[in-house]
Scaffold this active site. Sequence first.
Site, PDB file in Angstrom:
ATOM      1  CG  ASP A  97      -1.840   1.222   1.269  1.00 36.59           C
ATOM      2  OD1 ASP A  97      -2.447   1.525   0.230  1.00 36.59           O
ATOM      3  OD2 ASP A  97      -1.932   1.895   2.313  1.00 36.59           O
ATOM      4  CB  SER A  98       0.191   4.764  -0.754  1.00 42.83           C
ATOM      5  OG  SER A  98      -0.968   4.925   0.042  1.00 42.83           O
ATOM      6  CB  CYS A 101      -2.972   0.546  -2.560  1.00 37.64           C
ATOM      7  SG  CYS A 101      -2.953   2.285  -3.036  1.00 37.64           S
ATOM      8  CD  GLU A 129      -0.009   6.818   5.641  1.00 40.51           C
ATOM      9  OE1 GLU A 129       1.104   6.755   6.180  1.00 40.51           O
ATOM     10  OE2 GLU A 129      -0.593   5.807   5.182  1.00 40.51           O
ATOM     11  CB  CYS A 156      -9.378   4.985  -0.020  1.00 38.17           C
ATOM     12  SG  CYS A 156      -7.746   5.374   0.671  1.00 38.17           S
ATOM     13  CG  HIS A 189      -5.062   5.239   4.037  1.00 38.53           C
ATOM     14  ND1 HIS A 189      -4.531   4.692   2.897  1.00 38.53           N
ATOM     15  CD2 HIS A 189      -4.009   5.676   4.782  1.00 38.53           C
ATOM     16  CE1 HIS A 189      -3.212   4.802   2.950  1.00 38.53           C
ATOM     17  NE2 HIS A 189      -2.862   5.390   4.076  1.00 38.53           N
TER      18      HIS A 189
HETATM   19  N1  DGL Z   1      -4.778   3.158   0.607  1.00 34.42           N
HETATM   20  C1  DGL Z   1      -4.709   3.756  -0.687  1.00 34.42           C
HETATM   21  C2  DGL Z   1      -5.931   3.449  -1.514  1.00 34.42           C
HETATM   22  O1  DGL Z   1      -6.618   2.493  -1.219  1.00 34.42           O
HETATM   23  C3  DGL Z   1      -4.242   5.094  -0.566  1.00 34.42           C
HETATM   24  C4  DGL Z   1      -4.206   6.157  -1.050  1.00 34.42           C
HETATM   25  C5  DGL Z   1      -3.235   7.250  -1.177  1.00 34.42           C
HETATM   26  O2  DGL Z   1      -2.059   7.021  -0.932  1.00 34.42           O
HETATM   27  O3  DGL Z   1      -3.690   8.320  -1.567  1.00 34.42           O
HETATM   28  O4  DGL Z   1      -6.223   4.089  -2.491  1.00 34.42           O
END
Ligand code: DGL
Length: 265
Positions: free
Chosen positions: A9-10, A72, A151, A183, A185
């Site tokens: 993931d990011s 992600c 985050e 998302c 997050h």
């Molecule tokens: N968790 C990511 C997603 O599902 C993250 C997003 C991001 O880094 O903007 O899209």
Amino acid sequence: MNAPIGVIDSGVGGLTVLKELIHRLPNEQFIYIGDTARCPYGPRTAHEVRKFTWQMAEALQNQSIKMLVVACNTATAVALESLQKNCPFPVVGVIFPGARAAIKATTRSEICILGTTGTIRSGAYEEAIKSLSSSSSIVPFACPAFVPLVESDEYEGDFARDLVAKTLEPLKKASFDTLILGCTHYPLLQKHIEAVVGNHIKVLSSAEETAEDVMELLTYYHLHQETPSTEPHVFYTTGSIPMFKSIVTKWLEIEEPNIQSIEFK
Ligand code: DGL
């Protein structure tokens, strides 16, 4: 098969998917990479997100993973196809499972998708939902402020509650019975989101359906770990270890997680 499953993931968002994976697959060892230093991916170009996603996939390939979960949505939207074509192991994304969860849950075929700017711009959820049910009515809605909130480990307090309420205000005029947290997050903000949309709306993440897909593929390719792995889960971050550790400890309830640094150029 005694080999780890990679999850990327990011940042910390993919931990919401990992939590479900650990719960359903207690024998497996997982290696997670969160690209915290370059998070958020949402506002980045598709080209950049694809490059970063491939860097994480290659790092995990060097660790001999047997499967990759792209936890992600933003990365799934732009990189899943090329990963599935080119990686020597099965690759699972989160968008199709999320769409499937929404289709199963909706009663009026009216679905709202919350996602990053990149995910909403890609149209990948609409495409997945329409492929399952062409008559669905879809309300896509980008929430660029949400990922930084999670985050920075500020997702629990009043500031988060107020920001979520303000961001989602325009949705009060929209008609839908099901909302996808598009998302990974966003499940950390779920209680604030539910408070705004009301408890008559079904709020879903893609975690459970993604775990279903992972289990099916493990069975299909005979990749299950038969006895509990003796290796601990490993977490890599490109950013701050203490911040990552705080969220891993709280969210996954792992006392002393094995967290390490990783760097990409
Ligand atoms: N968790 C990511 C997603 O599902 C993250 C997003 C991001 O880094 O903007 O899209």
